[in-house]
Structures are given as structure tokens and as C-alpha cells.
Design a protein around this motif. Structure first.
Motif, PDB file in Angstrom:
ATOM      1  N   TYR A   1      -8.365  -3.717   3.480  1.00 55.26           N
ATOM      2  CA  TYR A   1      -9.098  -4.974   3.307  1.00 55.26           C
ATOM      3  C   TYR A   1      -9.657  -5.483   4.633  1.00 55.26           C
ATOM      4  O   TYR A   1     -10.366  -6.478   4.654  1.00 55.26           O
ATOM      5  CB  TYR A   1      -8.217  -6.035   2.641  1.00 55.26           C
ATOM      6  CG  TYR A   1      -6.840  -6.190   3.229  1.00 55.26           C
ATOM      7  CD1 TYR A   1      -6.633  -6.930   4.383  1.00 55.26           C
ATOM      8  CD2 TYR A   1      -5.741  -5.605   2.615  1.00 55.26           C
ATOM      9  CE1 TYR A   1      -5.367  -7.077   4.922  1.00 55.26           C
ATOM     10  CE2 TYR A   1      -4.479  -5.740   3.152  1.00 55.26           C
ATOM     11  CZ  TYR A   1      -4.291  -6.479   4.303  1.00 55.26           C
ATOM     12  OH  TYR A   1      -3.039  -6.614   4.836  1.00 55.26           O
TER      13      TYR A   1
ATOM     14  N   ALA B   1      -3.415   6.771  -4.512  1.00 53.23           N
ATOM     15  CA  ALA B   1      -4.210   5.540  -4.381  1.00 53.23           C
ATOM     16  C   ALA B   1      -5.639   5.831  -4.804  1.00 53.23           C
ATOM     17  O   ALA B   1      -6.097   6.987  -4.797  1.00 53.23           O
ATOM     18  CB  ALA B   1      -4.174   5.021  -2.948  1.00 53.23           C
TER      19      ALA B   1
ATOM     20  N   GLN C   1      -9.829   3.745  -5.155  1.00 52.58           N
ATOM     21  CA  GLN C   1     -10.650   2.615  -4.738  1.00 52.58           C
ATOM     22  C   GLN C   1     -10.843   1.627  -5.889  1.00 52.58           C
ATOM     23  O   GLN C   1     -11.103   2.028  -7.016  1.00 52.58           O
ATOM     24  CB  GLN C   1     -12.013   3.093  -4.243  1.00 52.58           C
ATOM     25  CG  GLN C   1     -11.971   3.724  -2.864  1.00 52.58           C
ATOM     26  CD  GLN C   1     -13.359   3.918  -2.290  1.00 52.58           C
ATOM     27  OE1 GLN C   1     -14.345   3.941  -3.011  1.00 52.58           O
ATOM     28  NE2 GLN C   1     -13.446   4.042  -0.985  1.00 52.58           N
TER      29      GLN C   1
ATOM     30  N   LEU D   1      -5.149  -7.476  -7.993  1.00 53.48           N
ATOM     31  CA  LEU D   1      -5.359  -7.305  -6.561  1.00 53.48           C
ATOM     32  C   LEU D   1      -4.655  -8.386  -5.752  1.00 53.48           C
ATOM     33  O   LEU D   1      -3.990  -8.102  -4.759  1.00 53.48           O
ATOM     34  CB  LEU D   1      -6.864  -7.311  -6.252  1.00 53.48           C
ATOM     35  CG  LEU D   1      -7.272  -6.989  -4.803  1.00 53.48           C
ATOM     36  CD1 LEU D   1      -6.770  -5.625  -4.397  1.00 53.48           C
ATOM     37  CD2 LEU D   1      -8.786  -7.061  -4.660  1.00 53.48           C
TER      38      LEU D   1
ATOM     39  N   SER E   1       0.856  -1.200   0.000  1.00 51.78           N
ATOM     40  CA  SER E   1       0.000   0.000   0.000  1.00 51.78           C
ATOM     41  C   SER E   1       0.883   1.238   0.000  1.00 51.78           C
ATOM     42  O   SER E   1       2.118   1.143  -0.075  1.00 51.78           O
ATOM     43  CB  SER E   1      -0.925  -0.004   1.215  1.00 51.78           C
ATOM     44  OG  SER E   1      -0.187   0.256   2.398  1.00 51.78           O
TER      45      SER E   1
ATOM     46  N   ALA F   1      -3.147  -3.903  -1.942  1.00 53.30           N
ATOM     47  CA  ALA F   1      -4.199  -2.993  -1.472  1.00 53.30           C
ATOM     48  C   ALA F   1      -4.072  -2.776   0.027  1.00 53.30           C
ATOM     49  O   ALA F   1      -3.353  -3.498   0.734  1.00 53.30           O
ATOM     50  CB  ALA F   1      -5.587  -3.551  -1.790  1.00 53.30           C
TER      51      ALA F   1
ATOM     52  N   SER G   1      -8.225  -6.428 -10.131  1.00 48.17           N
ATOM     53  CA  SER G   1      -8.780  -5.160  -9.654  1.00 48.17           C
ATOM     54  C   SER G   1      -9.629  -4.544 -10.757  1.00 48.17           C
ATOM     55  O   SER G   1      -9.268  -4.624 -11.937  1.00 48.17           O
ATOM     56  CB  SER G   1      -7.668  -4.186  -9.273  1.00 48.17           C
ATOM     57  OG  SER G   1      -6.872  -4.703  -8.242  1.00 48.17           O
TER      58      SER G   1
ATOM     59  N   TYR H   1      -8.335   0.194  -1.117  1.00 46.28           N
ATOM     60  CA  TYR H   1      -7.492   1.228  -1.722  1.00 46.28           C
ATOM     61  C   TYR H   1      -6.239   0.599  -2.309  1.00 46.28           C
ATOM     62  O   TYR H   1      -5.509  -0.110  -1.618  1.00 46.28           O
ATOM     63  CB  TYR H   1      -7.108   2.283  -0.689  1.00 46.28           C
ATOM     64  CG  TYR H   1      -8.221   3.266  -0.416  1.00 46.28           C
ATOM     65  CD1 TYR H   1      -8.374   4.400  -1.212  1.00 46.28           C
ATOM     66  CD2 TYR H   1      -9.132   3.051   0.607  1.00 46.28           C
ATOM     67  CE1 TYR H   1      -9.407   5.306  -0.984  1.00 46.28           C
ATOM     68  CE2 TYR H   1     -10.165   3.948   0.852  1.00 46.28           C
ATOM     69  CZ  TYR H   1     -10.289   5.071   0.052  1.00 46.28           C
ATOM     70  OH  TYR H   1     -11.313   5.955   0.279  1.00 46.28           O
ATOM     71  N   GLN H   2      -6.015   0.856  -3.604  1.00 42.42           N
ATOM     72  CA  GLN H   2      -4.860   0.299  -4.294  1.00 42.42           C
ATOM     73  C   GLN H   2      -3.944   1.423  -4.740  1.00 42.42           C
ATOM     74  O   GLN H   2      -4.396   2.436  -5.272  1.00 42.42           O
ATOM     75  CB  GLN H   2      -5.309  -0.523  -5.502  1.00 42.42           C
ATOM     76  CG  GLN H   2      -4.178  -1.255  -6.200  1.00 42.42           C
ATOM     77  CD  GLN H   2      -4.690  -2.159  -7.307  1.00 42.42           C
ATOM     78  OE1 GLN H   2      -5.043  -1.695  -8.382  1.00 42.42           O
ATOM     79  NE2 GLN H   2      -4.750  -3.453  -7.038  1.00 42.42           N
TER      80      GLN H   2
END
Length: 710
Positions: free
Chosen positions: A497, A416, A418, A478, A390, A494, A467, A449-450
Motif C-alpha cells: 500500500y 497472495a 492483487q 481490505l 501480509s 494487504a 477488496s 497484494y492481499q
């Protein structure tokens, strides 16, 4: 053929405001060059005025972020795809009559030139057929609808519509309904098969954990389905390696469904072959579906996990809670509070003794070099690890681990956005676990959030969850898994989570906990450092089905060996078959074998490295008594209707050929409008725009300098 449909320039601000400001700036350019010192010619004044006006207008345009949209309509000759189920279940009854009906359907559709018909047969694989003289054998041992998705994706731009001729029985792969819904063309389903309900009792489904611990108790839930035997009695029995473990008497329910539960406690580790069988009842249509075989992997010892985090977070808390819920897992935490302080570091040697690493937002800017070196040394020794990436990561430090990660890091960014998870069910099941693979559950998970840093899977890695933003699939996946040599790694690209543990609390309260524990079990299967590994693509096969075997071979430093000769021996009931495996590169060798009998098979691979014989690699598989295609041959009309409705298509019986033809022709006419593609160009984001402004400034300065105006 290509046709320009539309060109449109849009601004982020109000167009009239832009025009007003542009007029004022042009007027200002005229004003500042109205009088000059020294005086110059009118031609030079005009040139300088135009240059200055262009500079102002371009700068103003950059501020308003112009977006150029160009729409093109492409016209290509489209086709109607006809897909014919070529599996054994189609010919289970009235084979000649059904074959003739399918041939007549192909002939009638092929006579309509507007359809531009293309014919394919499918079962385990897809084959292209001649529309003039299609040859169908109806001998495929399995039916895999998921394979159709790849065919449709490759040809979607040229498909008017598709017609699927089948009995709706799926014996391999996942239910593709969700993927079919995304198609941009209608799918018409044509039912052919036996719609009568037989008096029969069958083991419909068995739910079990794929990995369990020795000495721990697990539930094996069995669903029994019957028709015509309400109130009759039978007995269900659980066997391990052919030895009776438990049995239960059952009174068959009037609802047609019975659910029973066995408790199973393996005494030692290893791969266990289990089966559930029913005592036959007189009058059953078939006794071949009265038993079902499956395999469970039993892990030997308690797992010691080092949970290492670059900083405290809700994700760390959620992972720790899920891990600590399993009594077979011992968790030692290393959470960075500041550059010089670790929280919960009670045992200085607990990191060295851990068998699995969980790395969350690690390494971060606060991570000391000593801890990084310690973790890197563990990974280099082959310790399996989980890692989540992240914005909390220090990507510069993370680059030091890239050799061992399941992904490459490209285009580092500190932004980042969503994303929603998009599970790849087939890859999820084959590369990771059969637990938690429900598409419905994953679709209902909240977004995470990626990082906008580009994370790309390595060639040997598998993407099990992609993703997406709205319906657009992103390049950065993801969830990625990697199993190479003796080491396994699992990554989540991400943060946030932890919300998955809250969102599913009502309908699937154990989803997140089970998901995390499955990660632990999967990683724990890395086991000892094995230089020579043999595996099959699955464990249970039908008669006549190909068995795909794969061997991996490494030297003492675990570098792949591509030049060895691997001899494969496959044994069953005193019979033995010898094969030579084919090298595929990167230490991978493959072979294919088609069993000619049922039962349990043991495969053994032997090879030499530098004249020294390696310890043999072994695996096993089973061939069941009858083809999966023949266990239940009743046509699934409801499923075929569901599949058609999900794509705005319709369902027809094989007798309704004229109605099907009419709908296919209508679909072909609607799709003749061509494909509209839209390209967008963010002009403000192009370097040449800034370059043009700089050039004009420089040219204006040159002219002013040249004529003594500076």
C-alpha cells in the motif's frame, strides 16, 4: 422456472493433444493385457484392460485440468419498482398540485399489467406502498438515496427497471451514483419540484479536519454560494460555543461562488461546537441557510507511537514518513532486522510509554517471544493499535493475538493476489472519518497484494473498504475498524500500500499522509478506560428527526454488562425529558428521542453496577433552526439526468408520463429473457477424482492378486 442452457467441458491444454494421448494410452492398455501369465479368460482380460485404460485416461484428465461449465436460465416474474420521494422538499411549493401529479403517475403505471408495479416511498427510510391506494405525506425530514442501493441489491434478480420520482435533493448519506452504475437494470428518473433559481446567499459547504490537536492551527474552508447578489457585501463569522473567534468581510463574486478560510487554534481538548454565519442581505429568499454548525474533536496531548515491524519494507518506510510529517506525533521504531537484532531501538522503555501501536507485518518468523509478549501486554491493557497483515506475517504467531484483533483468521495460506480497494463510503464516514472518503480517489489507487488467507471481520467490527478483483467483491475485506469498550483497532489486510503515496502524488499529493494521520487521530480517541459511554448517531439534526442514542456498559475487567437499568436524561434550555434505555446485548443499550424544539441538547445517562453508581456518561447534539430539506428546494435536474444516464436509463419531467410508460414497457420486454447463471466446477480439484483413480488401482490389484497374476 429453470432451464438448462448449456454444458461445456474445457481443458487447460489442446483438446486434440489430449485425445491423441488418450488413444495411445488406451492402445497401451490393450497391449499390456494382450498376453498374460498365467492365462486368464477373455472376460477378465477385457475387464482389466478397461480398468487400466480408465486409470490412464483419468490421470491424463487431471493433468489437463478439466473445467465443467453449466449454464442455467432462470425465468421469474419481474417487477417494475417505482420509488417516490416522500421528503419535505417535495411539498415546499405547490404541494397539492405535485401530490396530484404523483398520484396520477402511480395510477397510470399501475394500470399497465405488464409492469407488475411495486411502489415504495423513501426519505430517511424506505416504506412499501399500495399501488392501488398509495399514502404519501411528504414529511420525511431527510432524503437518503444510499438506502435505495440495499433495496435494489436485495431484489435485483426480480427487477425489470426502476423509476425514481424526486427533486434530486440529497440531505443525508453519500452520493450513490457509483453504486447505481453497477446495477443490471435501467433507472428512469422523473423530476418534480421547483426549477426556478431564487435570489439567495447560503453557506454551501465547510471543509475541516474532524480531529485536531490542542494548540495546533487548522484551516476551516468555507464555500459561499449566491445568486442575484453580485458585488454585494456581507460578513462571514466563525464561532466556538457561541463565542466569536474571527470574522471576514466578503464581496460576493460574479461567479456565484466565494471561498474563504478561517484559521482556528483550540486552546484545550474536548468536543468543540463551531459554526459559520453570514450577515443577512435584504431580499434573500431564505436566511435559514446563512449559518452552518459542525463539531470538531480536539485531542489534548502529543501522541507517542511505537512502530513495530517484523522486517524492513517499503510499507514501513511509507508509514513512518507519513507519521513523522506531523509534529504532534513522536515515532519510536522497532524494526526486526534478524531474530536477535532490532533497528532504531534507542529507548528501551519507549514501547511501554507509547499511546498507540503501529504493527506492520508483525509478528514474523523472526519476531522473538519477548517482543511478542511485550506488544501483547500493551494491547491487553487497552492500547489502540493499527495492524497490517501480509504474507510476511507468521500466521501461527498472529493467532495468539486473535482475541484482540478486529478479525478472525481462517484457512491460512501462503499465496497472495492483487486486489483493488472498494470504499464503503457511508461506513467509512460514520465509523472512521470524513477525510479521504472520495470514491474517485479510491477507485484510482493502484492495486495491493492481499493474502489468500481468509480474514473475516468480527461481528462488532466495521468494514470500511472492501477488496475486489475486477468487479467481484471478495469475502476478505481490505480495511476493518473496531471500537469496543475503550479500545480501538484498525487493520489493513494487504501489503504494497506504499504505492498509494506515489499514485496520488499528482492530483492528491496529501492523500496517503492525511489518511495515515487520520488513523492516528481516530485511534487516539480511545482515550481513558471508560466503562460507561454514551453517543449519538450524529451531531446535527433537523426538527422532527429521530435522535438515536447508544450506551456501552462494562465492568472493571471490561466485560459487557447486559442486566443494568440505564436512565437517560435529555436537557435543553431548562426542559428535561427522561427515558429508560433498552438493552440490546453485549453491553449495548439504545434509545430514540425526537426533539420538539431547536437548540443545543445535553444527554446524560446514569446507572448502577453492584449497587455502586457509575460516573454519568454524557454527550450532546444540536437541532438546527430549519429542516435541511427546506434550506434549498431547487430541483437538481442535472443530477437526476446523470443518475439516469449512468444506468442506461432516461430522465423525464413529471408531465412526460406517456413517454415514461413506453420506456418502462420496453425495458420489461427486454428483461423477459430470464437470468443466465453460470456455474463452473474445477473437476481436477475435486478429491473424488483422485479417489476414483486410487479405487481403480486397488480394484485392478485385487483382481490380479485374486487370479494369480502377481
Amino acid at each position: 422456472m429453470l432451464g438448462l442452457e448449456n454444458i461445456r467441458l474445457s481443458l487447460s491444454g489442446n483438446l486434440w493433444v489430449y485425445l491423441l494421448l488418450a488413444v495411445l494410452l488406451v492402445a497401451f492398455s490393450v497391449f499390456i493385457y494382450r498376453y498374460t501369465l498365467p492365462r486368464v479368460s477373455q472376460g477378465l482380460k477385457l475387464t482389466l484392460t478397461i480398468i487400466r485404460a480408465l486409470i490412464f485416461v483419468l490421470i491424463l484428465l487431471l493433468i489437463f485440468e478439466p473445467l465443467l461449465s453449466i449454464s442455467n436460465r432462470t425465468f421469474e416474474k419481474r417487477s417494475t419498482f417505482l420509488l417516490v420521494d416522500n421528503s419535505e422538499s417535495i411539498s415546499a411549493k405547490d404541494s397539492i398540485k405535485r401530490s396530484e401529479a404523483i398520484q396520477n403517475l402511480i395510477s397510470e403505471l399501475n394500470s399497465e399489467e405488464a409492469l407488475n408495479l411495486k411502489v415504495f416511498s423513501f426519505g430517511k427510510n424506505i416504506d412499501s406502498l399500495s399501488s392501488e391506494n398509495p399514502k404519501l405525506s411528504f414529511d420525511e425530514p431527510l432524503t437518503n438515496y444510499s438506502s435505495l442501493i440495499d433495496l435494489f441489491k436485495r431484489n435485483e434478480a426480480t427487477i425489470n427497471s426502476a423509476a425514481l420520482v424526486s427533486d434530486g435533493i440529497i440531505t443525508e448519506g453519500a452520493d450513490p451514483t457509483y453504486q447505481f452504475e453497477k446495477m443490471q437494470f435501467p433507472l428512469f428518473t422523473v423530476g418534480i419540484g421547483d426549477s426556478t433559481t431564487k435570489n439567495d446567499v447560503e453557506i454551501f459547504d465547510i471543509k475541516h479536519n474532524q480531529f485536531i490537536y490542542a494548540g495546533s492551527q487548522t484551516k476551516i474552508q468555507t464555500v459561499i454560494r449566491q445568486n442575484g447578489f453580485d458585488g454585494k457585501q456581507t460578513r462571514a463569522s466563525l464561532f466556538e460555543e457561541g463565542k466569536l473567534i474571527d470574522s471576514k468581510d466578503i464581496l460576493l463574486s460574479n461567479s456565484g461562488i466565494n471561498q474563504i478560510e478561517f484559521l482556528y487554534s483550540p486552546k484545550d481538548g474536548g468536543e468543540k461546537k463551531l459554526s459559520v454565519s453570514l450577515t443577512p442581505i435584504t431580499g434573500e429568499f431564505s436566511q435559514l441557510n446563512n449559518s452552518k454548525t459542525f463539531f470538531i474533536t480536539v485531542l489534548d496531548t502529543k501522541v507517542k507511537i511505537a512502530l513495530v515491524s517484523g522486517s524492513p519494507s517499503a510499507d514501513v518506510s511509507a508509514i513512518a514518513k507519513a507519521l513523522e510529517s506531523d509534529k504532534n506525533i513522536q515515532v519510536n521504531k522497532f524494526i526486526q532486522i534478524s531474530r536477535d537484532k532490532l533497528w532504531d531501538n534507542k529507548k528501551s522503555n519507549s514501547l511501554d510509554s507509547s499511546s498507540v501501536l503501529f504493527l506492520i507485518d508483525f509478528p514474523s518468523t523472526n519476531t522473538p517471544q519477548q517482543l511478542m509478549n511485550q506488544v501483547l501486554a500493551k494491547i491487553e491493557k487497552g492500547t489502540p493499535f493499527f495492524i497490517s497483515v501480509s504474507l510476511a506475517n507468521d500466521f501461527g504467531k498472529l493467532k495468539l493475538f486473535e482475541k484482540h484483533l478486529p478479525f478472525f483468521i481462517r484457512n491460512i495460506s501462503q499465496e497472495a493476489f492483487q486486489v483493488q480497494p472498494e470504499i464503503q463510503k457511508n461506513e467509512f464516514v460514520s465509523s472512521f472519518s470524513q477525510i479521504g472518503n472520495s470514491i474517485a480517489v479510491w477507485n484510482n489507487l493502484p492495486p495491493v497484494y492481499q493474502s489468500s488467507a481468509e480474514i473475516l471481520p468480527k461481528p462488532e467490527s466495521k468494514v470500511i473498504v472492501k477488496s475486489k478483483v475486477r468487479d467481484a467483491i471478495l469475502n476478505s475485506p481490505l480495511i476493518i475498524v473496531r471500537s469496543i469498550g475503550y479500545q480501538r483497532s484498525f487493520s489493513i489486510n494487504a501489503s504494497n500500500y506504499w504505492r498509494w503515496s506515489l499514485q496520488t502524488s499528482e492530483n492528491n499529493p496529501d492523500f496517503f499522509r492525511n489518511f495515515v494521520n487520520e488513523i492516528v487521530k481516530w485511534l487516539s480517541l480511545s482515550g481513558n478506560k471508560k466503562q460507561f459511554i454514551l453517543s449519538t448517531n450524529k451531531k446535527i439534526y433537523s426538527p422532527g428527526e429521530h435522535v438515536d442514542l447508544t450506551a456501552e456498559l462494562y465492568d472493571n475487567a471490561f466485560n459487557p454488562i447486559d442486566t443494568a437499568q440505564i436512565a437517560l436524561s435529555i436537557s435543553q434550555a431548562g426542559n428535561k425529558n427522561e427515558l429508560i434505555m433498552t438493552p440490546q446485548g453485549n453491553g449495548i443499550y439504545t434509545a430514540s428521542y425526537t426533539p420538539d424544539s431547536q437548540g443545543d441538547f445535553v444527554s446524560t445517562a446514569n446507572t448502577k453496577v453492584n449497587s455502586f453508581s457509575m460516573a454519568p456518561a454524557t454527550t450532546r447534539f444540536s437541532v438546527i433552526a430549519s429542516s435541511l430539506e427546506l434550506l434549498d428546494t431547487k430541483m437538481r435536474v442535472d443530477y437526476l439526468k446523470l443518475l439516469a444516464n449512468s444506468t442506461n436509463g432516461k430522465y423525464f419531467s413529471i408531465e412526460e408520463q406517456s413517454n415514461l410508460l413506453k420506456n418502462l414497457i420496453d425495458a420489461a420486454k427486454k428483461r423477459d429473457e430470464g437470468i443466465l447463471t453460470k456455474s463452473e466446477f474445477e473437476l481436477w480439484n475435486y478429491s473424488w477424482m483422485l479417489g476414483a483413480v486410487i479405487f481403480l488401482f486397488g480394484f485392478e490389484w485385487f483382481l490380479r492378486k485374486r487370479f494369480g497374476m502377481i
